[in-house]
Write a protein that holds these residues in place. Sequence first.
Motif, PDB file in Angstrom:
ATOM      1  N   ALA A   1       1.085  -1.221   0.160  1.00  0.00           N
ATOM      2  CA  ALA A   1       0.284   0.019  -0.489  1.00  0.00           C
ATOM      3  C   ALA A   1       0.969   1.468  -0.452  1.00  0.00           C
ATOM      4  N   ARG A   2       1.752   1.017   0.789  1.00  0.00           N
ATOM      5  CA  ARG A   2       2.917   1.750   0.541  1.00  0.00           C
ATOM      6  C   ARG A   2       3.304   3.196  -1.068  1.00  0.00           C
ATOM      7  N   ALA A   3       3.790   2.043  -1.568  1.00  0.00           N
ATOM      8  CA  ALA A   3       3.997   2.581  -2.276  1.00  0.00           C
ATOM      9  C   ALA A   3       3.312   2.577  -3.600  1.00  0.00           C
ATOM     10  N   ALA A   4       2.319   2.449  -3.176  1.00  0.00           N
ATOM     11  CA  ALA A   4       0.334   2.878  -3.951  1.00  0.00           C
ATOM     12  C   ALA A   4       0.485   4.054  -3.962  1.00  0.00           C
ATOM     13  N   TYR A   5       0.163   4.346  -2.459  1.00  0.00           N
ATOM     14  CA  TYR A   5       0.172   5.913  -2.108  1.00  0.00           C
ATOM     15  C   TYR A   5       1.239   6.985  -2.800  1.00  0.00           C
ATOM     16  N   ALA A   6       2.734   6.173  -2.117  1.00  0.00           N
ATOM     17  CA  ALA A   6       4.073   7.143  -2.892  1.00  0.00           C
ATOM     18  C   ALA A   6       3.640   7.706  -4.163  1.00  0.00           C
ATOM     19  N   ALA A   7       3.002   7.135  -5.059  1.00  0.00           N
ATOM     20  CA  ALA A   7       2.407   7.971  -6.836  1.00  0.00           C
ATOM     21  C   ALA A   7       1.932   8.651  -6.636  1.00  0.00           C
ATOM     22  N   ALA A   8       0.840   9.288  -5.252  1.00  0.00           N
ATOM     23  CA  ALA A   8       0.050  10.994  -5.657  1.00  0.00           C
ATOM     24  C   ALA A   8       1.155  11.459  -4.673  1.00  0.00           C
ATOM     25  N   PRO A   9       1.074  12.895  -6.071  1.00  0.00           N
ATOM     26  CA  PRO A   9       2.043  13.610  -5.511  1.00  0.00           C
ATOM     27  C   PRO A   9       1.674  13.794  -4.332  1.00  0.00           C
ATOM     28  N   ALA A  10       0.833  14.340  -4.105  1.00  0.00           N
ATOM     29  CA  ALA A  10       0.524  15.577  -2.186  1.00  0.00           C
ATOM     30  C   ALA A  10      -0.064  14.330  -1.938  1.00  0.00           C
ATOM     31  N   ALA A  11       0.388  13.227  -0.966  1.00  0.00           N
ATOM     32  CA  ALA A  11      -0.072  12.492  -0.093  1.00  0.00           C
ATOM     33  C   ALA A  11       0.703  12.296   0.768  1.00  0.00           C
ATOM     34  N   GLU A  12       0.139  12.432   2.267  1.00  0.00           N
ATOM     35  CA  GLU A  12       0.714  11.627   3.686  1.00  0.00           C
ATOM     36  C   GLU A  12      -0.216  10.049   3.552  1.00  0.00           C
ATOM     37  N   LEU A  13       0.767   9.209   4.644  1.00  0.00           N
ATOM     38  CA  LEU A  13       0.105   8.609   4.909  1.00  0.00           C
ATOM     39  C   LEU A  13       0.419   8.600   6.680  1.00  0.00           C
ATOM     40  N   VAL A  14      -0.767   8.533   7.028  1.00  0.00           N
ATOM     41  CA  VAL A  14      -0.698   7.844   9.049  1.00  0.00           C
ATOM     42  C   VAL A  14      -0.353   6.228   8.745  1.00  0.00           C
ATOM     43  N   THR A  15       0.112   5.656  10.179  1.00  0.00           N
ATOM     44  CA  THR A  15       0.241   4.622   9.727  1.00  0.00           C
ATOM     45  C   THR A  15      -0.298   4.087  11.619  1.00  0.00           C
ATOM     46  N   LEU A  16      -1.228   3.516  11.420  1.00  0.00           N
ATOM     47  CA  LEU A  16      -1.676   3.051  12.561  1.00  0.00           C
ATOM     48  C   LEU A  16      -1.124   1.924  13.467  1.00  0.00           C
ATOM     49  N   VAL A  17      -0.569   2.151  14.317  1.00  0.00           N
ATOM     50  CA  VAL A  17       0.086   0.838  14.869  1.00  0.00           C
ATOM     51  C   VAL A  17      -0.363  -0.254  15.839  1.00  0.00           C
ATOM     52  N   GLY A  18      -0.450  -0.982  15.144  1.00  0.00           N
ATOM     53  CA  GLY A  18      -1.098  -2.712  15.383  1.00  0.00           C
ATOM     54  C   GLY A  18      -2.424  -2.447  14.953  1.00  0.00           C
ATOM     55  N   GLY A  19      -2.699  -1.341  13.759  1.00  0.00           N
ATOM     56  CA  GLY A  19      -4.441  -1.536  13.480  1.00  0.00           C
ATOM     57  C   GLY A  19      -4.231  -2.819  12.335  1.00  0.00           C
ATOM     58  N   ARG A  20      -5.577  -2.577  11.575  1.00  0.00           N
ATOM     59  CA  ARG A  20      -5.819  -4.272  11.205  1.00  0.00           C
ATOM     60  C   ARG A  20      -6.738  -3.438   9.982  1.00  0.00           C
ATOM     61  N   HIS A  21      -7.612  -3.988   9.163  1.00  0.00           N
ATOM     62  CA  HIS A  21      -7.780  -3.070   7.780  1.00  0.00           C
ATOM     63  C   HIS A  21      -8.949  -1.965   8.316  1.00  0.00           C
ATOM     64  N   ASP A  22      -9.613  -2.475   8.698  1.00  0.00           N
ATOM     65  CA  ASP A  22     -11.228  -1.351   9.059  1.00  0.00           C
ATOM     66  C   ASP A  22     -10.105   0.404   9.686  1.00  0.00           C
ATOM     67  N   ALA A  23      -9.368   0.606   9.400  1.00  0.00           N
ATOM     68  CA  ALA A  23      -8.627   1.815   9.111  1.00  0.00           C
ATOM     69  C   ALA A  23      -9.612   3.457  10.400  1.00  0.00           C
ATOM     70  N   LEU A  24     -10.681   3.440   9.602  1.00  0.00           N
ATOM     71  CA  LEU A  24     -11.817   4.132  10.926  1.00  0.00           C
ATOM     72  C   LEU A  24     -12.452   3.808  12.012  1.00  0.00           C
ATOM     73  N   ASN A  25     -12.833   2.590  11.594  1.00  0.00           N
ATOM     74  CA  ASN A  25     -13.148   2.025  12.812  1.00  0.00           C
ATOM     75  C   ASN A  25     -12.093   1.247  13.508  1.00  0.00           C
ATOM     76  N   ASP A  26     -11.651   0.827  13.527  1.00  0.00           N
ATOM     77  CA  ASP A  26     -10.547   0.051  14.491  1.00  0.00           C
ATOM     78  C   ASP A  26     -10.792  -0.070  15.830  1.00  0.00           C
ATOM     79  N   ILE A  27      -9.467  -0.065  16.916  1.00  0.00           N
ATOM     80  CA  ILE A  27      -9.095   0.400  17.950  1.00  0.00           C
ATOM     81  C   ILE A  27      -8.443   1.520  17.990  1.00  0.00           C
ATOM     82  N   SER A  28      -8.113   1.719  17.237  1.00  0.00           N
ATOM     83  CA  SER A  28      -7.739   3.816  17.961  1.00  0.00           C
ATOM     84  C   SER A  28      -8.515   4.742  16.672  1.00  0.00           C
TER      85      SER A  28
END
Length: 249
Positions: free
Chosen positions: A190-217
């Motif tokens: 996924a990081r490689a895919a995001y890197a293609a966007a000219p103005a993207a920022e990636l926030v990695t959620l430590v210990g996070g699973r797939h549902d990034a908006l609804n997970d424990i964090s």
Amino acid sequence: MTSVSTVPAVVAWDNPPHLAPRGTVVLLPGRGEDPRLYERFGSRIGADAYRVRAVADPTRWPQDAAEQVRQLRADKESPRPFVLAGSDAGALFAVGLAAGGDVEVDALLLAGLPVPQQEQTTVPWEDELAARTSCPTHRGRLEAAGRVERGALYAPLPPAWFERADLAAISVPVLALHGAEDPVSPPAHARAAYAAAPAAELVTLVGGRHDALNDISHRTSAATVLLFLERLRAGADAPAVAVREELHP
């Protein structure tokens, strides 16, 4: 994926009546998801005066979901900035709509962006739950009847969706949220895919699973989104509102 059920209506979470709306966030759910699953996210962002709308699952109703997004964009009651968001397949679909010029957006919010990989066709429900989230509250909501189509998470996505989702063609700001332990969309890919966007920022959620908006964090995810929305409203040339200072260089 196909379904004979009725297309869900757009689900809305509004700004408090005493606060003027600060922008619009339109969210495309993931594979097999009912838009009501995003109540926790929508109500939290809505409480800070952003109007949040969740549309139909694009894997079951692609044309209807796209039309719901277009109608919301055309609605004069949808305040700017207009942010198109998506989780799982909804994130991929959102990129495709923006990259193809179907919908004019001011920014993209992508959570758990899928990447092409060998599909798994038989996954026990308990394993699917574990892949989605470690949050007991969200697991309970996923267990509720009618909230998610079991087994949908590993359904193959149309190859054309990956072709249309050209992040290199996205010139607006992109905020990407991704679980560091996402077993559905491996973070390195996924990081490689995001890197293609000219103005993207990636926030990695430590210990996070797939549902990034609804997970424990989910509180951290919502706070990160709100900071992004506030910076988006201010504009790229606006002075910083908060600056982190190092007390011990």
